[in-house]
Write a protein that holds these residues in place. Structure first.
Motif, PDB file in Angstrom:
ATOM      1  N   ASP A 161       0.862  -1.240  -0.013  1.00  0.00           N
ATOM      2  CA  ASP A 161      -0.063  -0.025   0.099  1.00  0.00           C
ATOM      3  C   ASP A 161       0.864   1.166   0.012  1.00  0.00           C
ATOM      4  O   ASP A 161       1.463   1.410   0.914  1.00  0.00           O
ATOM      5  N   PHE A 162       0.984   1.906  -1.124  1.00  0.00           N
ATOM      6  CA  PHE A 162       2.005   2.986  -1.225  1.00  0.00           C
ATOM      7  C   PHE A 162       1.504   4.061  -0.431  1.00  0.00           C
ATOM      8  O   PHE A 162       2.463   4.969   0.195  1.00  0.00           O
ATOM      9  N   ALA A 163       0.108   4.220  -0.230  1.00  0.00           N
ATOM     10  CA  ALA A 163       0.119   5.524   0.735  1.00  0.00           C
ATOM     11  C   ALA A 163      -0.421   4.795   2.074  1.00  0.00           C
ATOM     12  O   ALA A 163      -1.127   4.909   2.871  1.00  0.00           O
ATOM     13  N   SER A 164       0.928   4.361   2.771  1.00  0.00           N
ATOM     14  CA  SER A 164       0.926   3.638   4.076  1.00  0.00           C
ATOM     15  C   SER A 164       0.464   4.711   5.160  1.00  0.00           C
ATOM     16  O   SER A 164       0.556   4.255   6.259  1.00  0.00           O
ATOM     17  N   ASP A 165       0.636   5.935   4.850  1.00  0.00           N
ATOM     18  CA  ASP A 165       0.481   6.882   5.888  1.00  0.00           C
ATOM     19  C   ASP A 165      -0.977   7.546   6.038  1.00  0.00           C
ATOM     20  O   ASP A 165      -1.115   8.275   6.728  1.00  0.00           O
ATOM     21  N   THR A 166      -1.642   6.917   5.141  1.00  0.00           N
ATOM     22  CA  THR A 166      -3.219   7.610   5.376  1.00  0.00           C
ATOM     23  C   THR A 166      -3.967   7.111   6.504  1.00  0.00           C
ATOM     24  O   THR A 166      -3.307   5.875   7.038  1.00  0.00           O
ATOM     25  N   GLU A 167      -4.910   7.664   6.945  1.00  0.00           N
ATOM     26  CA  GLU A 167      -5.442   7.083   8.113  1.00  0.00           C
ATOM     27  C   GLU A 167      -6.255   5.809   7.986  1.00  0.00           C
ATOM     28  O   GLU A 167      -6.858   5.569   6.929  1.00  0.00           O
ATOM     29  N   LYS A 168      -6.062   4.868   8.883  1.00  0.00           N
ATOM     30  CA  LYS A 168      -6.507   3.584   9.049  1.00  0.00           C
ATOM     31  C   LYS A 168      -7.119   3.117  10.164  1.00  0.00           C
ATOM     32  O   LYS A 168      -6.541   3.617  11.098  1.00  0.00           O
ATOM     33  N   GLN A 169      -8.292   2.594  10.070  1.00  0.00           N
ATOM     34  CA  GLN A 169      -9.356   2.346  11.321  1.00  0.00           C
ATOM     35  C   GLN A 169      -8.724   0.657  11.408  1.00  0.00           C
ATOM     36  O   GLN A 169      -9.012  -0.076  10.594  1.00  0.00           O
ATOM     37  N   MET A 170      -8.024   0.138  12.627  1.00  0.00           N
ATOM     38  CA  MET A 170      -7.667  -1.179  12.775  1.00  0.00           C
ATOM     39  C   MET A 170      -8.571  -1.721  14.067  1.00  0.00           C
ATOM     40  O   MET A 170      -8.702  -1.068  15.032  1.00  0.00           O
ATOM     41  N   THR A 171      -9.046  -3.007  13.852  1.00  0.00           N
ATOM     42  CA  THR A 171      -9.605  -3.712  14.838  1.00  0.00           C
ATOM     43  C   THR A 171      -8.984  -5.139  14.995  1.00  0.00           C
ATOM     44  O   THR A 171      -8.626  -5.934  14.166  1.00  0.00           O
TER      45      THR A 171
END
Lengths: 234, 142
Positions: A161-171
């Motif tokens: 994922d090249f946009a690895s610093d975009t916001e991510k919701q992880m569960t």
């Protein structure tokens, strides 16, 4: 065990160096975080000194409200540093243990708090959903922590994922049936990584073999689960 | 004239207290909690020095340093970090960091470095102006 019966080929064996690398990576993060807290305490102490100098110069009393606010901030940050030290100490002592029964939620919570800064740095927010009943496995504590760290690392820094610093919701959620226990790592937006390249490094494969877990990919790249036979089954 | 400083760190509490103490020492301080926000602020305003952490969410400190130095080579950047390996320090200095201080830092020491950074920035700007004048004179055969 004879070489022919070895389920874990030499290339996939967990080495001491793998353990040391993981220990080093997490120690570097923890000490960096602690220095940040120390810096805040240091500046608050400096601010108290500034107030004393100002009061002396102007021959006016120091504002007690201001002093108590600063003192509260120092106390809060000492508590924060103390919590970090306790968690780091628990993590360091995880190396002392041989195989034992482990509560998976407790393990996930420990890794989540130790790697909070890494997760935040990659734009991630993590929610851990407690299991309705305790989810346990039988394994070496340090290896389990290492595997969970790798899972969270893949989840927040998926290299495909090249946009690895975009916001991510992880569960993270836990599941079990009559024979299997699993920890599922979910991400929104989904992972771009292919099933074949998930946990495909020699260290990852060795870790999975070491704790006797398998990877199951979720549909549409929503994440993955780490599954194992229930140790308390039967 | 006071120094105008951009303070960049992802710890909001640290930003608040540092800017309060720096302002009490006569500096004009603006804050940003990420390198991306700092980059956006640099488009609109000029500063004498940037005091920046190495490790922050989003753009990493080394990358931010490269971007700032490419766009504004005269800007002086002091790295303030809890994480300073020899390799990272050397890399940062090669890219053009003015100085590096380790957290927790002594504010008087930092203030002295900011003063020095401002003086260096003025020298660079003077040199840039001199070069521009020389270039114009050369083009017009002077």
């Amino acid at each position: 065990m004879s070489p022919n019966n070895d389920p874990c080929p030499n290339t996939d064996r967990l080495t001491d160096m793998d353990d040391v690398k993981f220990f080093g990576a997490l120690s570097a993060t923890m000490t960096h975080d602690m220095k940040n807290v120390l810096a805040i305490i240091n500046e608050n102490a400096g601010l108290l000194g500034d107030l004393a100098v100002k009061s002396q110069k102007k021959a006016t009393p120091v504002d007690p409200l201001k002093v108590s606010t600063i003192s509260e901030k120092i106390r809060k940050n000492v508590t924060r540093a103390d919590t970090m030290m306790k968690q780091f100490n628990r993590f360091s002592h995880s190396m002392d243990h041989a195989e034992e029964f482990l509560d998976m939620q407790e393990m996930v919570m420990l890794v989540a708090s130790l790697s909070e800064r890494i997760i935040r740095r990659h734009g991630g927010t993590l929610t851990v959903i407690p299991p309705p009943v305790p989810c346990r496995i039988h394994a070496r504590r340090f290896a389990v922590l290492h595997l969970i760290f790798r899972a969270l690392d893949i989840l927040c820094c998926d290299h495909a994922d090249f946009a690895s610093d975009t916001e991510k919701q992880m569960t993270v959620r836990f599941g079990r049936d009559s024979t299997l226990a699993e920890i599922c790592f979910n991400r929104d937006p989904g992972l771009m990584i292919e099933r074949d390249s998930l946990f495909d490094s020699p260290t990852d494969r060795a870790l999975l073999a070491h704790v006797n877990m398998k990877v199951k990919m979720m549909d549409a790249g929503a994440g993955f689960c780490l599954c194992t036979a229930r140790p308390d089954h039967g | 004239m006071s120094e105008k400083v951009l303070l960049v760190d992802d710890e909001k509490e640290f930003l608040d207290i540092m800017s309060e103490r720096m302002q009490a020492r006569g500096m004009t301080v603006k804050t940003a909690d990420s390198a991306d926000q700092a980059m956006a602020m640099l488009e609109k305003e000029s500063f004498d020095a940037i005091v920046m952490d190495f490790k922050m969410p989003g753009m990493d400190g080394i990358q931010a340093l490269k971007n700032i130095k490419t766009k504004k080579p005269e800007l002086q950047i002091i790295l303030l970090t809890g994480y300073a390996t020899v390799e990272k320090t050397v890399e940062a200095m090669k890219i053009g960091a003015t100085d590096l201080l380790e957290k927790p830092a002594d504010l008087e020491k930092l203030a002295a470095k900011i003063k020095q950074a401002k003086a260096e920035k003025m020298l660079v700007v003077e040199k840039q102006t001199e070069d521009k004048i020389k270039d114009i004179l050369k083009r017009f055969g002077g």
